[in-house]
Design an enzyme around this catalytic site. Structure first.
Site, PDB file in Angstrom:
ATOM      1  N   HIS A   1      27.944 -53.691   0.925  1.00 15.13           N
ATOM      2  CA  HIS A   1      27.108 -54.276  -0.129  1.00 15.13           C
ATOM      3  C   HIS A   1      26.801 -53.349  -1.311  1.00 15.13           C
ATOM      4  O   HIS A   1      26.389 -53.803  -2.360  1.00 15.13           O
ATOM      5  CB  HIS A   1      25.793 -54.741   0.514  1.00 15.13           C
ATOM      6  CG  HIS A   1      25.145 -55.900  -0.164  1.00 15.13           C
ATOM      7  ND1 HIS A   1      25.407 -56.261  -1.463  1.00 15.13           N
ATOM      8  CD2 HIS A   1      24.227 -56.790   0.288  1.00 15.13           C
ATOM      9  CE1 HIS A   1      24.663 -57.316  -1.770  1.00 15.13           C
ATOM     10  NE2 HIS A   1      23.949 -57.660  -0.730  1.00 15.13           N
TER      11      HIS A   1
ATOM     12  N   SER B   1      17.712 -64.875   0.226  1.00 17.19           N
ATOM     13  CA  SER B   1      18.620 -64.869  -0.904  1.00 17.19           C
ATOM     14  C   SER B   1      19.301 -66.225  -1.027  1.00 17.19           C
ATOM     15  O   SER B   1      19.718 -66.807  -0.015  1.00 17.19           O
ATOM     16  CB  SER B   1      19.680 -63.784  -0.692  1.00 17.19           C
ATOM     17  OG  SER B   1      20.535 -63.712  -1.801  1.00 17.19           O
TER      18      SER B   1
ATOM     19  N   PRO C   1      26.751 -58.108   4.171  1.00 15.46           N
ATOM     20  CA  PRO C   1      26.767 -59.571   4.269  1.00 15.46           C
ATOM     21  C   PRO C   1      28.187 -60.058   4.551  1.00 15.46           C
ATOM     22  O   PRO C   1      29.159 -59.336   4.308  1.00 15.46           O
ATOM     23  CB  PRO C   1      26.309 -60.018   2.878  1.00 15.46           C
ATOM     24  CG  PRO C   1      26.751 -58.916   1.967  1.00 15.46           C
ATOM     25  CD  PRO C   1      26.735 -57.647   2.772  1.00 15.46           C
TER      26      PRO C   1
ATOM     27  N   TYR D   1      20.543 -48.747  -0.510  1.00 12.08           N
ATOM     28  CA  TYR D   1      21.719 -48.624   0.348  1.00 12.08           C
ATOM     29  C   TYR D   1      22.008 -47.208   0.837  1.00 12.08           C
ATOM     30  O   TYR D   1      22.002 -46.941   2.026  1.00 12.08           O
ATOM     31  CB  TYR D   1      22.964 -49.171  -0.379  1.00 12.08           C
ATOM     32  CG  TYR D   1      22.850 -50.653  -0.648  1.00 12.08           C
ATOM     33  CD1 TYR D   1      22.774 -51.570   0.407  1.00 12.08           C
ATOM     34  CD2 TYR D   1      22.776 -51.151  -1.939  1.00 12.08           C
ATOM     35  CE1 TYR D   1      22.631 -52.922   0.176  1.00 12.08           C
ATOM     36  CE2 TYR D   1      22.642 -52.517  -2.185  1.00 12.08           C
ATOM     37  CZ  TYR D   1      22.567 -53.395  -1.120  1.00 12.08           C
ATOM     38  OH  TYR D   1      22.422 -54.734  -1.342  1.00 12.08           O
TER      39      TYR D   1
END
Length: 607
Positions: A325, A538, A101, A88
């Protein structure tokens, strides 16, 4: 810790182990096995030589492994900081679509804007109730489901849901976490790209739902006064991280802006009251509105992407949450969202007296022409991202996880094999695939990667798509079971800390810390290929009718989030229009065909 109601205060970390460092030889052997069928033979021979040299007795690998084991001894979680930066904080791409997300809430039917504000007020109370549980360490401990079910899981991520803020940086961002969330007493409400401070505590008491509703009504009224509008500063947070850092530096030169930024950076969460859009409220359009707000001319600037939780309430019934996230994984977002939705739909509001409260404070900005130009540029880049995203939400209704379980197969492994088949149907090859695997069985555990493009998956998909040869049903079923077993075994390895991605990252980072020349293993083309996740997937299951989605992680890739239910499976497939090799519609068509073909393999074997 044998009951699912163990309170958070019992800190599961006391009973959790540290993340292991896998044996070096095991990781190197697995790496070769994962990559052999994904690169050309000549390239693989070169890689095999490099890996053997790296892992040789007295070689570089042994030195790095020894240092990594020492790091494990002196840290709570040896991979956490490395992984957080790599996954990240070092990433320079814009947060919307590429990183953040979203959870799309059930579609709401609001009769008017007041109805939407009532929903928003209940949502705010739900957030505060959830925060109270976190502050009191009273959330029940999560226990693993699926593979190796029943293990208690680390609850650290829940403490970061509301107290986190991601500050942009020129080369790397900084994640700041307020561990004392009880001290956070205000939210930021965004409406018409304007910012308002909503104090949720007054005179030492939490505001009641009618009081919150009254404050939200005042905010909407204040936002309608166009004479007091400020430029859409929120759009700057939708830009690339380096661009936003530079714009933020410009903003902070003025004390008025510093004060407004400080209020945003210390808030509990952001509530985005969105304008109605003139689109059909399909699953796909609702997902798009949450992912990017449909650009700066619609709701794309009515956001502040650095904040960990942004709850969106659209006047037309598009509601959900946008998550930054870096502080937590998708299942934490699911848990929080389900709690809030259950609160909204089941709680009866008790009658309460209304205090006369001062109007919420509008945040002020000073924007010189240079900042105005930066906002225009950020808006243009956001619009390009909006135009580029090819998103399709697909509900596969023929069967769900109940049918898969009857075959004595893992639903997740079954779906992963189906995704490999879909990709193979589209491209006649397999590629490096990412499936997130939770390592919350360990202290401060986040995720590792399940590499779903196994040799066994390739053997199955080549057999089932081969039109020249006739294979028996028994042969097809054997290949299918081999592929599902390989996927299940890799999943078990990953969730028990024995996957390869975190380990290889750790070895690379140790070599940097030792100021060594970058080991050849990490300069090799195969390693670059292994880390370019053209298929990023995912599983995010829910118990309430809602779904999660995100964008691809590479320009030529797909993002696939799926939610298996008893009688159907929801897939959210994303790709980029600018890449001519990918198409979400084509992928979904292949996925639908593939799921039916795999079902037929299961069914014909019974006759």
């Amino acid at each position: 810790m044998d009951g699912v109601t163990s309170p958070l205060g019992c800190c599961t970390d006391k009973v959790l182990l540290k993340v292991p460092v896998p044996p070096l030889k095991q990781t190197l052997d697995t790496y070769l096995k994962c990559m052999q069928h994904l690169v050309k033979d000549e390239q693989f021979r070169k890689t095999k030589g490099i890996v053997e040299k790296f892992g040789a007795p007295g070689g570089v690998g042994e030195t790095l492994q020894k240092k990594l084991l020492e790091r494990r001894e002196r840290t709570t979680n040896w991979v956490y900081d490395y992984w957080l930066e790599d996954m990240y904080l070092n990433n320079r791409l814009a947060l919307p679509v590429n990183s953040s997300p979203v959870m799309v809430f059930p579609k709401q039917t609001f009769t008017d804007y007041k109805d939407a504000l009532r929903f928003a007020a209940r949502l705010v109370v739900g957030v505060l109730e959830y925060k109270t549980l976190i502050d009191a360490r009273a959330l029940p401990v999560d226990f693993a489901r699926g593979q190796l079910a029943g293990t208690p899981l680390c609850m650290e991520q829940y403490y970061r849901v509301f107290g986190s803020y991601r500050y942009p940086g020129l080369k790397t961002d900084m994640l700041k976490v307020h561990m004392n969330c009880a001290a956070l007493e205000h939210m930021i409400v965004m409406c018409k790209n304007q910012f308002f401070r909503l104090d949720v505590i007054a005179n030492g008491q939490q505001l009641s739902e009618p009081e919150i509703l009254s404050q939200l009504e005042k905010i909407v009224k204040m936002s309608e006064n166009t004479k007091e509008w400020f430029p859409p500063v929120g759009v700057l947070t939708s830009d690339g991280r380096t661009e936003w850092t530079q714009a933020r530096e410009e903003l902070t030169k003025d004390p008025t802006n510093r004060e407004s930024l400080a209020l945003i950076e210390s808030c509990l969460c952001v509530i985005c009251l969105d304008e109605s859009s003139r689109v059909e409220l399909s699953d796909t359009n609702r997902a798009l509105m949450l992912l990017h707000g449909a650009g700066p001319q619609q709701n794309g600037a009515n956001r502040w992407y650095d904040k960990s939780m942004q709850f969106v309430v659209g006047m037309n019934g598009i509601c959900g949450v946008v998550c930054e996230h870096s502080p937590f994984e998708g299942m934490v977002m699911v848990h929080c969202s389900e709690f809030i939705i259950k609160h909204i739909t089941t709680t009866v509001t008790p009658p309460s007296s209304m205090a006369e409260l001062p109007a919420p404070k509008r945040l002020l900005w000073k924007c010189n022409p240079h900042i105005q130009r930066l906002m225009t540029s950020s808006g243009d880049r956001l619009q390009r991202l909006v135009n580029n995203l090819d998103m399709d939400v697909f509900k596969f209704k023929v069967f769900g996880k109940d049918f898969i379980k009857k075959q004595k197969m893992s639903p997740d492994a079954f779906i992963q094999v189906a995704l490999q088949l879909a990709f193979y149907k589209c491209t006649s090859k397999l590629v490096s695939t990412y499936e997130s695997a939770s390592i919350r069985r360990f202290q401060e555990g986040r995720v590792d990667n399940i590499r779903s493009a196994t040799p066994e998956a390739l053997a199955f998909v080549t057999m089932i798509t081969d039109e020249r040869r006739n294979f028996s049903d028994a042969e097809k079923l054997k290949r299918l079971r081999d592929a599902i077993n390989a996927q299940t075994n890799y999943t078990i390895a990953a969730i028990t800390g024995m996957a390869i991605d975190n380990h290889l990252l750790g070895l690379l980072r140790i070599s940097k810390e030792l100021k060594m020349e970058k080991p050849e293993l990490f300069c090799d083309e195969t390693y670059q290929t292994s880390n370019s996740f053209i298929l990023s997937t995912s599983q995010v299951p829910t118990t309430v009718e809602m779904f999660c989605c995100y964008g691809p992680v590479v320009p030529n890739g797909y993002g696939v989030c799926y939610n298996p239910q008893p009688d159907h499976i929801l897939f959210c497939v994303s790709s980029f229009w600018e890449n001519t090799e990918t198409s979400s519609t084509v992928f979904i068509k292949a996925l639908n065909e593939g799921l039916l073909e795999i079902r037929d393999v299961c069914n014909t074997s019974k006759h």
